[in-house]
Design an enzyme around this catalytic site. Structure first.
Site, PDB file in Angstrom:
ATOM      1  N   GLU A   1      24.614 110.145  94.022  1.00  0.00           N
ATOM      2  CA  GLU A   1      23.834 108.917  94.122  1.00  0.00           C
ATOM      3  C   GLU A   1      22.607 109.005  93.225  1.00  0.00           C
ATOM      4  OE1 GLU A   1      24.724 106.869  98.172  1.00  0.00           O
ATOM      5  OE2 GLU A   1      23.072 108.249  98.427  1.00  0.00           O
TER       6      GLU A   1
ATOM      7  N   LYS B   1      21.624 103.122 107.159  1.00  0.00           N
ATOM      8  CA  LYS B   1      20.189 103.456 107.084  1.00  0.00           C
ATOM      9  C   LYS B   1      19.477 102.970 108.356  1.00  0.00           C
ATOM     10  CE  LYS B   1      20.589 103.577 102.128  1.00  0.00           C
ATOM     11  NZ  LYS B   1      19.961 103.450 100.815  1.00  0.00           N
TER      12      LYS B   1
ATOM     13  N   ASN C   1      26.587 103.626 104.899  1.00  0.00           N
ATOM     14  CA  ASN C   1      25.319 104.218 105.336  1.00  0.00           C
ATOM     15  C   ASN C   1      24.413 103.063 105.738  1.00  0.00           C
ATOM     16  OD1 ASN C   1      22.876 105.479 105.608  1.00  0.00           O
ATOM     17  ND2 ASN C   1      22.674 106.086 103.454  1.00  0.00           N
TER      18      ASN C   1
ATOM     19  N   HIS D   1      20.504 113.121 101.788  1.00  0.00           N
ATOM     20  CA  HIS D   1      20.332 111.831 101.104  1.00  0.00           C
ATOM     21  C   HIS D   1      18.985 111.835 100.383  1.00  0.00           C
ATOM     22  CE1 HIS D   1      19.714 107.558 100.475  1.00  0.00           C
ATOM     23  NE2 HIS D   1      21.015 107.415 100.611  1.00  0.00           N
TER      24      HIS D   1
ATOM     25  N   GLU E   1      16.723 109.740 100.176  1.00  0.00           N
ATOM     26  CA  GLU E   1      15.601 109.236 100.978  1.00  0.00           C
ATOM     27  C   GLU E   1      15.071 110.326 101.913  1.00  0.00           C
ATOM     28  OE1 GLU E   1      17.616 105.726 102.412  1.00  0.00           O
ATOM     29  OE2 GLU E   1      17.565 104.922 100.378  1.00  0.00           O
TER      30      GLU E   1
ATOM     31  N   SER F   1      24.012 100.894  94.793  1.00  0.00           N
ATOM     32  CA  SER F   1      24.313  99.494  94.494  1.00  0.00           C
ATOM     33  C   SER F   1      25.795  99.238  94.235  1.00  0.00           C
ATOM     34  CB  SER F   1      23.458  98.994  93.326  1.00  0.00           C
ATOM     35  OG  SER F   1      22.079  99.104  93.659  1.00  0.00           O
TER      36      SER F   1
ATOM     37  N   GLY G   1      19.729 100.877  96.103  1.00  0.00           N
ATOM     38  CA  GLY G   1      19.019  99.701  96.597  1.00  0.00           C
ATOM     39  C   GLY G   1      18.316  98.895  95.521  1.00  0.00           C
TER      40      GLY G   1
HETATM   41  P1  PGA Z   1      22.772 101.113  98.252  1.00  0.00           P
HETATM   42  O1  PGA Z   1      22.538 102.527  98.978  1.00  0.00           O
HETATM   43  O2  PGA Z   1      24.265 100.878  98.266  1.00  0.00           O
HETATM   44  O3  PGA Z   1      22.026 100.122  99.093  1.00  0.00           O
HETATM   45  O4  PGA Z   1      22.262 101.242  96.877  1.00  0.00           O
HETATM   46  C1  PGA Z   1      23.418 103.596  98.825  1.00  0.00           C
HETATM   47  C2  PGA Z   1      22.923 104.793  99.579  1.00  0.00           C
HETATM   48  O5  PGA Z   1      21.713 105.079  99.524  1.00  0.00           O
HETATM   49  O6  PGA Z   1      23.696 105.502 100.244  1.00  0.00           O
END
Ligand code: PGA
Length: 252
Positions: free
Chosen positions: A168, A11, A9, A96, A98, A213, A174
Protein backbone atom coordinates in the site's frame (compact mmCIF):
# COMPACT_ATOMS: atom_id res chain seq x y z
CA UNK A 1 -2.53 -21.28 -7.97
CA UNK A 2 -2.41 -18.30 -5.65
CA UNK A 3 -5.49 -17.27 -3.71
CA UNK A 4 -7.48 -14.32 -5.06
CA UNK A 5 -8.36 -12.08 -2.14
CA UNK A 6 -10.42 -8.94 -1.70
CA UNK A 7 -10.17 -7.66 1.88
CA UNK A 8 -12.17 -4.77 3.30
CA UNK A 9 -10.46 -2.53 5.85
CA UNK A 10 -13.28 -0.57 7.43
CA UNK A 11 -10.85 1.48 9.55
CA UNK A 12 -12.64 3.57 12.22
CA UNK A 13 -15.91 3.78 10.31
CA UNK A 14 -19.52 2.69 10.92
CA UNK A 15 -21.40 2.24 14.16
CA UNK A 16 -21.96 -1.41 15.14
CA UNK A 17 -25.49 -1.57 13.71
CA UNK A 18 -24.27 0.00 10.45
CA UNK A 19 -21.46 -2.54 10.28
CA UNK A 20 -23.94 -5.39 10.69
CA UNK A 21 -26.07 -3.90 7.92
CA UNK A 22 -23.03 -3.62 5.65
CA UNK A 23 -22.02 -7.23 6.38
CA UNK A 24 -25.55 -8.45 5.67
CA UNK A 25 -25.62 -6.57 2.38
CA UNK A 26 -22.29 -8.10 1.37
CA UNK A 27 -23.60 -11.58 2.19
CA UNK A 28 -26.81 -10.85 0.31
CA UNK A 29 -24.98 -9.87 -2.87
CA UNK A 30 -22.17 -12.42 -2.59
CA UNK A 31 -23.46 -14.66 -5.37
CA UNK A 32 -22.93 -11.88 -7.93
CA UNK A 33 -19.19 -12.65 -7.86
CA UNK A 34 -17.31 -15.86 -8.63
CA UNK A 35 -16.77 -18.23 -5.72
CA UNK A 36 -13.08 -18.28 -6.63
CA UNK A 37 -12.64 -14.85 -5.06
CA UNK A 38 -12.01 -14.91 -1.29
CA UNK A 39 -13.68 -11.99 0.47
CA UNK A 40 -12.97 -10.86 3.99
CA UNK A 41 -13.95 -7.85 6.08
CA UNK A 42 -12.04 -6.20 8.91
CA UNK A 43 -14.44 -4.11 11.05
CA UNK A 44 -13.49 -2.25 14.24
CA UNK A 45 -12.99 -4.47 17.32
CA UNK A 46 -16.32 -3.35 18.80
CA UNK A 47 -18.20 -4.84 15.84
CA UNK A 48 -16.47 -8.19 15.54
CA UNK A 49 -18.91 -10.35 17.50
CA UNK A 50 -21.97 -8.87 15.80
CA UNK A 51 -20.46 -8.98 12.33
CA UNK A 52 -19.36 -12.59 12.92
CA UNK A 53 -23.01 -13.41 13.53
CA UNK A 54 -24.10 -11.57 10.37
CA UNK A 55 -21.54 -13.49 8.28
CA UNK A 56 -22.53 -16.91 9.64
CA UNK A 57 -23.24 -19.44 6.92
CA UNK A 58 -21.51 -17.32 4.26
CA UNK A 59 -18.00 -17.68 2.86
CA UNK A 60 -17.05 -14.11 3.80
CA UNK A 61 -14.22 -14.31 6.34
CA UNK A 62 -13.69 -12.00 9.29
CA UNK A 63 -10.51 -10.17 10.26
CA UNK A 64 -9.35 -7.56 12.75
CA UNK A 65 -7.39 -4.40 11.97
CA UNK A 66 -4.74 -4.85 14.65
CA UNK A 67 -3.93 -6.85 17.77
CA UNK A 68 -1.83 -6.52 20.89
CA UNK A 69 1.84 -7.41 20.97
CA UNK A 70 1.36 -9.32 24.24
CA UNK A 71 -0.70 -12.42 25.04
CA UNK A 72 -2.68 -11.00 27.99
CA UNK A 73 -2.38 -9.04 31.19
CA UNK A 74 -2.12 -5.45 32.33
CA UNK A 75 -2.22 -3.68 28.95
CA UNK A 76 -5.11 -1.24 29.26
CA UNK A 77 -6.98 -0.65 26.05
CA UNK A 78 -5.33 -3.46 24.10
CA UNK A 79 -7.04 -6.42 22.41
CA UNK A 80 -5.26 -9.78 22.35
CA UNK A 81 -5.00 -12.01 19.29
CA UNK A 82 -6.62 -14.82 21.32
CA UNK A 83 -9.69 -12.63 21.90
CA UNK A 84 -10.00 -11.89 18.20
CA UNK A 85 -9.61 -15.57 17.33
CA UNK A 86 -12.28 -16.51 19.89
CA UNK A 87 -14.77 -14.28 18.07
CA UNK A 88 -14.24 -16.15 14.81
CA UNK A 89 -11.63 -13.98 13.11
CA UNK A 90 -9.32 -15.68 10.65
CA UNK A 91 -7.20 -12.68 9.68
CA UNK A 92 -5.44 -9.70 11.28
CA UNK A 93 -4.09 -6.67 9.42
CA UNK A 94 -0.62 -5.87 10.78
CA UNK A 95 1.60 -2.87 10.17
CA UNK A 96 -0.88 -0.75 8.26
CA UNK A 97 0.77 2.56 7.40
CA UNK A 98 -1.73 4.41 9.62
CA UNK A 99 -0.56 2.28 12.57
CA UNK A 100 3.08 2.88 11.70
CA UNK A 101 2.53 6.61 11.19
CA UNK A 102 0.09 7.57 13.96
CA UNK A 103 0.79 4.92 16.60
CA UNK A 104 4.50 4.49 16.18
CA UNK A 105 4.45 0.84 15.20
CA UNK A 106 7.96 -0.38 14.54
CA UNK A 107 9.34 -3.63 13.21
CA UNK A 108 10.13 -4.58 16.80
CA UNK A 109 6.45 -4.29 17.83
CA UNK A 110 5.32 -5.98 14.65
CA UNK A 111 7.55 -8.98 15.28
CA UNK A 112 5.85 -9.46 18.64
CA UNK A 113 2.40 -9.05 17.08
CA UNK A 114 3.29 -11.63 14.42
CA UNK A 115 4.14 -14.10 17.17
CA UNK A 116 0.75 -13.57 18.79
CA UNK A 117 -1.07 -13.88 15.50
CA UNK A 118 0.54 -17.23 14.66
CA UNK A 119 0.19 -18.53 18.21
CA UNK A 120 -3.56 -18.11 17.73
CA UNK A 121 -3.74 -19.65 14.26
CA UNK A 122 -4.66 -16.40 12.58
CA UNK A 123 -3.40 -15.23 9.18
CA UNK A 124 -1.59 -11.89 9.16
CA UNK A 125 -2.08 -9.42 6.34
CA UNK A 126 1.24 -7.65 6.63
CA UNK A 127 1.26 -4.17 5.09
CA UNK A 128 4.25 -2.53 3.45
CA UNK A 129 4.60 0.63 1.39
CA UNK A 130 6.49 3.86 0.91
CA UNK A 131 5.39 7.45 1.45
CA UNK A 132 5.44 10.15 -1.22
CA UNK A 133 8.90 11.51 -0.37
CA UNK A 134 10.35 8.02 -0.52
CA UNK A 135 8.68 7.32 -3.86
CA UNK A 136 9.89 10.61 -5.33
CA UNK A 137 13.41 9.92 -4.11
CA UNK A 138 13.29 6.50 -5.78
CA UNK A 139 13.61 4.76 -2.43
CA UNK A 140 10.41 2.71 -2.62
CA UNK A 141 12.16 -0.57 -3.37
CA UNK A 142 14.50 -0.17 -0.40
CA UNK A 143 11.66 0.81 1.94
CA UNK A 144 9.55 -2.27 1.24
CA UNK A 145 12.64 -4.50 1.28
CA UNK A 146 13.51 -3.32 4.79
CA UNK A 147 9.90 -3.70 5.97
CA UNK A 148 9.97 -7.30 4.75
CA UNK A 149 13.46 -8.18 5.95
CA UNK A 150 12.87 -6.83 9.45
CA UNK A 151 9.64 -8.74 10.02
CA UNK A 152 8.77 -11.39 7.42
CA UNK A 153 12.30 -12.82 7.35
CA UNK A 154 11.84 -13.78 11.01
CA UNK A 155 9.00 -16.18 10.16
CA UNK A 156 9.49 -19.92 9.84
CA UNK A 157 8.83 -21.56 6.48
CA UNK A 158 5.59 -22.94 7.88
CA UNK A 159 4.43 -19.53 9.12
CA UNK A 160 5.32 -17.95 5.80
CA UNK A 161 2.96 -20.32 4.00
CA UNK A 162 0.16 -18.68 5.97
CA UNK A 163 0.93 -15.03 5.26
CA UNK A 164 -0.71 -12.41 3.08
CA UNK A 165 1.17 -9.26 2.09
CA UNK A 166 -0.48 -5.96 1.19
CA UNK A 167 1.52 -3.40 -0.74
CA UNK A 168 0.00 0.00 0.00
CA UNK A 169 1.81 3.11 -1.19
CA UNK A 170 1.01 5.70 1.50
CA UNK A 171 0.49 8.40 -1.15
CA UNK A 172 -2.36 6.38 -2.66
CA UNK A 173 -4.27 5.63 0.55
CA UNK A 174 -7.51 7.56 0.76
CA UNK A 175 -6.19 10.14 -1.68
CA UNK A 176 -7.95 9.02 -4.84
CA UNK A 177 -4.50 8.68 -6.42
CA UNK A 178 -3.96 5.08 -7.41
CA UNK A 179 -0.66 3.56 -8.38
CA UNK A 180 -0.79 2.65 -12.05
CA UNK A 181 -1.18 -1.03 -12.81
CA UNK A 182 2.42 -0.97 -14.08
CA UNK A 183 3.72 0.61 -10.86
CA UNK A 184 1.85 -2.00 -8.84
CA UNK A 185 3.16 -4.88 -10.93
CA UNK A 186 6.72 -3.59 -10.79
CA UNK A 187 6.84 -3.46 -7.01
CA UNK A 188 4.76 -6.59 -6.43
CA UNK A 189 7.21 -8.56 -8.59
CA UNK A 190 10.04 -7.02 -6.61
CA UNK A 191 8.39 -7.95 -3.28
CA UNK A 192 8.02 -11.53 -4.51
CA UNK A 193 11.72 -11.57 -5.38
CA UNK A 194 12.67 -10.33 -1.92
CA UNK A 195 10.44 -13.05 -0.40
CA UNK A 196 12.07 -15.69 -2.61
CA UNK A 197 15.55 -14.79 -1.33
CA UNK A 198 14.48 -16.12 2.06
CA UNK A 199 11.66 -18.56 1.31
CA UNK A 200 12.49 -19.84 -2.19
CA UNK A 201 9.71 -21.25 -4.33
CA UNK A 202 7.14 -20.71 -1.55
CA UNK A 203 7.21 -17.01 -2.53
CA UNK A 204 5.26 -17.97 -5.66
CA UNK A 205 2.37 -19.07 -3.46
CA UNK A 206 2.17 -15.91 -1.34
CA UNK A 207 -0.82 -13.66 -2.08
CA UNK A 208 0.29 -10.04 -2.50
CA UNK A 209 -2.59 -7.54 -2.42
CA UNK A 210 -2.58 -3.98 -3.71
CA UNK A 211 -4.10 -1.24 -1.56
CA UNK A 212 -4.61 2.49 -2.07
CA UNK A 213 -7.72 4.00 -3.68
CA UNK A 214 -8.65 0.70 -5.29
CA UNK A 215 -12.22 0.84 -6.60
CA UNK A 216 -14.53 -0.91 -9.08
CA UNK A 217 -13.30 1.27 -11.96
CA UNK A 218 -9.60 0.43 -11.57
CA UNK A 219 -9.59 -3.02 -9.94
CA UNK A 220 -9.72 -5.04 -13.18
CA UNK A 221 -6.67 -3.34 -14.65
CA UNK A 222 -4.62 -3.74 -11.47
CA UNK A 223 -5.74 -7.32 -10.76
CA UNK A 224 -4.86 -8.31 -14.33
CA UNK A 225 -1.17 -7.95 -13.50
CA UNK A 226 0.74 -11.17 -12.92
CA UNK A 227 1.90 -10.48 -9.37
CA UNK A 228 -1.21 -8.74 -8.04
CA UNK A 229 -3.44 -11.22 -6.22
CA UNK A 230 -6.19 -8.91 -5.06
CA UNK A 231 -6.76 -5.82 -2.98
CA UNK A 232 -6.91 -4.37 0.51
CA UNK A 233 -9.77 -1.92 0.20
CA UNK A 234 -10.52 1.04 2.47
CA UNK A 235 -13.09 3.60 1.33
CA UNK A 236 -14.72 1.41 -1.32
CA UNK A 237 -15.21 -1.40 1.22
CA UNK A 238 -17.85 0.64 3.02
CA UNK A 239 -20.43 0.04 0.29
CA UNK A 240 -21.46 -3.56 -0.31
CA UNK A 241 -21.95 -3.19 -4.05
CA UNK A 242 -18.62 -1.41 -4.61
CA UNK A 243 -16.79 -3.94 -2.46
CA UNK A 244 -18.20 -6.88 -4.39
CA UNK A 245 -17.75 -5.12 -7.73
CA UNK A 246 -14.03 -4.92 -6.95
CA UNK A 247 -14.06 -8.73 -6.73
CA UNK A 248 -15.53 -8.80 -10.22
CA UNK A 249 -12.28 -7.19 -11.33
CA UNK A 250 -10.84 -10.71 -11.50
CA UNK A 251 -13.41 -11.74 -14.08
CA UNK A 252 -12.48 -9.16 -16.69
P1 PGA B 1 -8.24 3.29 0.60
O1 PGA B 1 -7.49 2.57 1.83
O2 PGA B 1 -8.78 2.18 -0.26
O3 PGA B 1 -9.32 4.11 1.24
O4 PGA B 1 -7.23 4.08 -0.12
C1 PGA B 1 -6.77 1.39 1.68
C2 PGA B 1 -6.15 0.98 2.98
O5 PGA B 1 -5.60 1.86 3.68
O6 PGA B 1 -6.15 -0.20 3.35
Amino acid sequence: MRKKIVAGNWKMNTLPAEGVELAKNIVGQRTTVSGEVNFLVCPPFTHLAMVAEALKGSDIALGAQNCAAEAKGAYTGEVAASMIAALGCKYVILGHSERRQYYGETSETLNKKMEQVYANNLTPIYCVGENLDEREAGKHFDVVKTQIEEVVYNLTAEQFRNLVIAYEPVWAIGTGKTATAEQAQEIHAYIRKVLAVKFGAAADECAILYGGSCKPSNAAEIFAKADVDGGLIGGAALKADDFLAIGKGFEK
